[in-house]
Design an enzyme around this catalytic site. Structure first.
Site, short mmCIF file in Angstrom:
data_model
loop_
_atom_site.label_atom_id
_atom_site.label_comp_id
_atom_site.label_asym_id
_atom_site.label_seq_id
_atom_site.Cartn_x
_atom_site.Cartn_y
_atom_site.Cartn_z
N ARG A 90 0.74 -1.14 -0.01
CA ARG A 90 0.07 -0.26 0.09
C ARG A 90 0.85 1.13 0.08
NH1 ARG A 90 -3.77 -2.95 4.46
NH2 ARG A 90 -5.29 -3.72 3.06
N ASP A 125 -3.33 5.98 5.26
CA ASP A 125 -2.82 6.51 6.56
C ASP A 125 -1.88 7.80 6.09
OD1 ASP A 125 -3.97 4.80 8.73
OD2 ASP A 125 -2.59 3.43 7.33
N ASP A 150 -10.57 -3.89 7.96
CA ASP A 150 -9.69 -4.74 8.57
C ASP A 150 -10.38 -5.51 9.87
OD1 ASP A 150 -6.99 -4.17 6.79
OD2 ASP A 150 -8.13 -2.32 7.72
N ARG A 153 -13.35 -7.58 9.04
CA ARG A 153 -12.69 -9.06 8.44
C ARG A 153 -12.47 -9.98 9.80
NH1 ARG A 153 -8.58 -5.92 4.25
NH2 ARG A 153 -9.84 -6.37 2.46
N HIS A 177 -3.23 1.16 8.37
CA HIS A 177 -3.94 0.14 7.43
C HIS A 177 -2.91 -0.43 6.43
CE1 HIS A 177 -7.08 -1.43 4.75
NE2 HIS A 177 -6.71 -0.65 3.83
#
Lengths: 315, 315, 315, 315
Positions: A90, A125, A150, A153, A177
């Site tokens: 990410r 973030d 998350d 999940r 994240h």
């Protein structure tokens, strides 16, 4: 008695899934979808609007390729940006998407100066820090969806194993994240029972090994979905719609969104996810939840990782 | 693909409020209201059915004065019985209502042998033991709404003071649905923060005095409502509809219903409320939640009180 | 992003049922219940608020015995007044309730000068004219629930017989909310089929006799419910909540509410129900629907009856 | 008290949008997604399941690449097949998709012998005839979404222009789900007003030219959306979820689905859309709605076109 307006920026699979969820749930009374690709935006708006008969009574769908369609929004959700490719972290996406925000934020602010801004684009973030600096908004008014997805999940995995409803699982993923995120097991409960003490047919099923594997499964979930379908969009769309509802209905819900911190757990100037009270006007409070030493170390590691990235990017 | 049927026994203010809530929410696809007072039952059914246009798409309303209207129910909620008068304790009602159950249960079982039975009539803990004995059903299939309502009252009070959404408050009232019930403060949290550590504007607001007063307010709430309007009906109606949904949708939700215990915390043969997993077929598990010594003592006191009443009544 | 406020005036069975329905459905983000009987109002507010955990996420419940609790409402629903006794016609109540409005309206207007006012108190058509005169508000901003409930009753009866969903029945009761009301059969359809041509197992079931009996059943429904339970409250509560939603969500729904007419079908200065577009700010348009000669005559008869009552009352 | 199961066949954009809508709305208690591409199916199931925390309380998500995941479904929705390319007519797709059905149907029937089958794959009318022949099921148990979506598009356009809520528009597109489809203007109303008589600010806005243009816009809508985004998925997903609800909740809703006709308007052996009562077990009745001569001719033209295609394909 006036209605509420949600502007979704970006008509890719995330933005349109979020608009679809919001339309079905009636998360806002007007949903405006904007994308610089006007032909794409127009087609997506039409496809969404065509379902209005079966959507929430109150919701109307508008949008297009002119940023003026976002005018007067109460909440702006930003999903625009380059997306995570298979194998890519990410954080690798950061530079490109920061530059997109530098161009986008001033225009959005001109049209919706009083809105709350929610970033869904990754790495969320890092982008939250950038967007907060670009906009100059108070931290509570510009934050990201962080680990809300998350956490969903995680709860789904635990609920399924425990044989209980998802809302009866009280556990959160916090931190970045991304790869350094982690579940706070020390306070996690199912109903009022500590997760580590939960039994299924007399046996404690949530062993240290089981929990470690569950944590890994959550962290790897996005990669797994991306490998199979090229992107994640549905669950993040629903998560985004949920955050929008907390803002527009003034829920004051506790959600692990990512805000630029100001001293929580000794961390400042970095955005990461901690349980936060979300209601009218944005994030009311970022909570300092109890953590054990290992969890506190993991949080600092997450903060350090993000701080390093911010430094590399010169943010 | 078959629908679900809820039978509500008793067309008083509780039974009809529960049916109304269930009709609006679509808690079941058919809702049948039964009362021995046929004229009253017919009028209530009509009044409820007249609103069908604006109720949940799926729900239909039937009923009347013949117990055969309950035929084939999946869930039977019993609200019939003498009601709590101003100044009267819940336990005082017991004798009369046990006798009503002795007459009612065999007939209900004949019409709905496979149903789950939920008692709302007070004193619900005592009646649960009686009804379980009368029916011979397994404990998980005949239980009462217990402290589900009291817990809702508690969460509402805490949420309001803390400035958070009610679902973000994790706290429960357990024990007798009556004067000896108590909140389990030792594990109560708001989001992931222990309630005692929660701060509002930097101050810990949930002091021991504040919590004691809150507990008292919950325990006295029913008396206060009864003093002002002669009965409680709306909140208990909603609580009942929520329990019905957990059963019919197989939610596996953790709810503090009251079941005849079988060794939990060393207690057996008495029904009182503890967090329990409620899903298809009834109560799946009664959980033993962590409690501190004071709370454990309070639970035993609640059990003793109920045991005494059961003894007095010869149950 | 601001919330919406509903004020319900009158904590009797209609007002509280309406508040309950609105709380469950989330018809408004704040629901304030007011009654001059403060003890009653406080108890009802508590009983409603205690169910918040299971109500719509957004809705909060407030209220009490001080009219200031209605401050800043977007919609005010008036249910206060003497109620219809068994055997009494709706028009008999008029004098008393007009005097109540004369006292109430100026105070309500002081607290909520921009609200839309919806009258549920009977005789609602007569009171609408009185309230419009007292308040000086434009006709579209002060109207009554009229035959919304009667129409729901009609559609339920037809849907049940035809074997279709209630929303697939397009038929309305118009005129006075009372003895002279009537269904407009000439344009009534089930799906796109004229009701008179609808067949069940090859047979046209909606014969002139059947339709006449259905019309009679609707007109007598309130008397029947009142005979059995002393009042009607649930269906009118839901109807009222539905109207509130049309206003607050700006639905622009077509509903047969009762507004002071201004030339529709040649009628002016009398309030009676005709299909009307209801959205933000009140009634947008009162529609002139096609009617056959008999229906037009019935409408004039309804208007004449109301005009006579208004004359008798000196309104 | 048993739950309901929806199986969605095909994990493309239509199938997953439909599953997403069904998950959010709680259209079924279990939603199973199947695709021969197991990696794709697994990833989509994960992405959908990850949002469970924010979806309807009752719904669970399962699925994968083994057709056994559809086992015991109450409703099977088929979205699998080659999709309409830009510029391609719906009928061009037929041959390929018939062959897919020949392989698929027997396997689906083995796993869900009692299910109702809903075809969403295009050209849906042609495939309905093929699927009915392949399966040997009664016509009411195997039908297609037909012009439910087109009708939603029509109502959205009319509602927007008229300034009313979509549910207040009573108008339908009938015939082939394709180029020969048409709106039945002769009975179309807004509230109870014939559409041709509806006025906006005193003017009849729905002139013959306006209506013709609106009809054209509906017929061309799919092409327009496909040109801009490559496919249609969201509105058809919602339409499909709505049909599933009508089946599972036994709504008996009037919806223009496409069933193999048996003499309606003199047409047999061809599937096309007419308003039909949809409830438990499938299509209860295909209604013969009133049409004027032009509309009846258009219906025959639609039937002829489909009959020609069926002949060409040897079905």
């Amino acid at each position: 008695m006036s209605g509420s307006k949600l502007a979704v920026v970006g008509a890719g699979s995330v933005g349109t899934s979020l608009a679809y969820a919001a339309l079905i749930r009636g998360s806002a009374s007007n949903i405006a979808l904007f994308d610089v690709n006007a032909a794409k935006a127009d087609a997506e708006v039409l496809d969404l609007a065509h379902g209005t008969q079966f959507a929430a009574a109150a919701a109307s769908m508008t949008g297009g390729g002119d940023i003026a369609v976002t005018e007067g929004a109460d909440v702006v959700v930003i999903t625009a940006g380059a997306k995570q490719a298979p194998g890519q972290t990410r954080l690798d996406l950061a530079g490109t998407n920061v530059r997109i925000l530098e161009e986008l934020m001033p225009q959005l602010l001109k049209h919706s100066p009083d809105a709350v801004y929610v970033l869904v684009t990754n790495p969320c973030d890092v982008l939250t820090v950038a967007a907060q600096k670009i906009s100059g908004l108070p931290a509570g008014r510009i934050f990201s969806s962080g680990t809300v997805l998350d956490t969903s999940r995680l709860r789904w995995l635990l609920a399924r194993r425990a044989g209980v409803a998802v809302p009866s699982v009280h556990a959160s993923i916090v931190g970045e994240h991304g790869d350094t995120e982690f579940p706070v097991w020390s306070t996690a409960t199912i109903g009022p029972i500590p997760v580590r003490d939960w039994t299924v047919e007399g046996e404690r099923v949530f062993t240290p090994e089981y929990l470690a594997e569950t944590a890994r499964e959550v962290t790897q979930a996005a990669y797994k979905v991306i490998a199979g379908k090229g992107a994640t969009n549905y669950a993040i769309g629903l998560s985004g719609a949920r955050i929008v509802e907390a803002l527009l209905r003034d829920d004051k819900a506790v959600l692990p969104v990512s805000t630029v911190l100001d001293g929580q757990h000794g961390i400042s100037g970095v955005a990461l996810s901690l349980p936060s009270v979300v209601g009218r006007g944005g994030v009311h409070t970022v909570l300092e939840m109890p953590m054990d030493d290992g969890e506190l170390a993991a949080l600092q590691h997450s903060a350090d990782t993000l701080r390093h990235t911010l430094g590399t990017l010169g943010i």
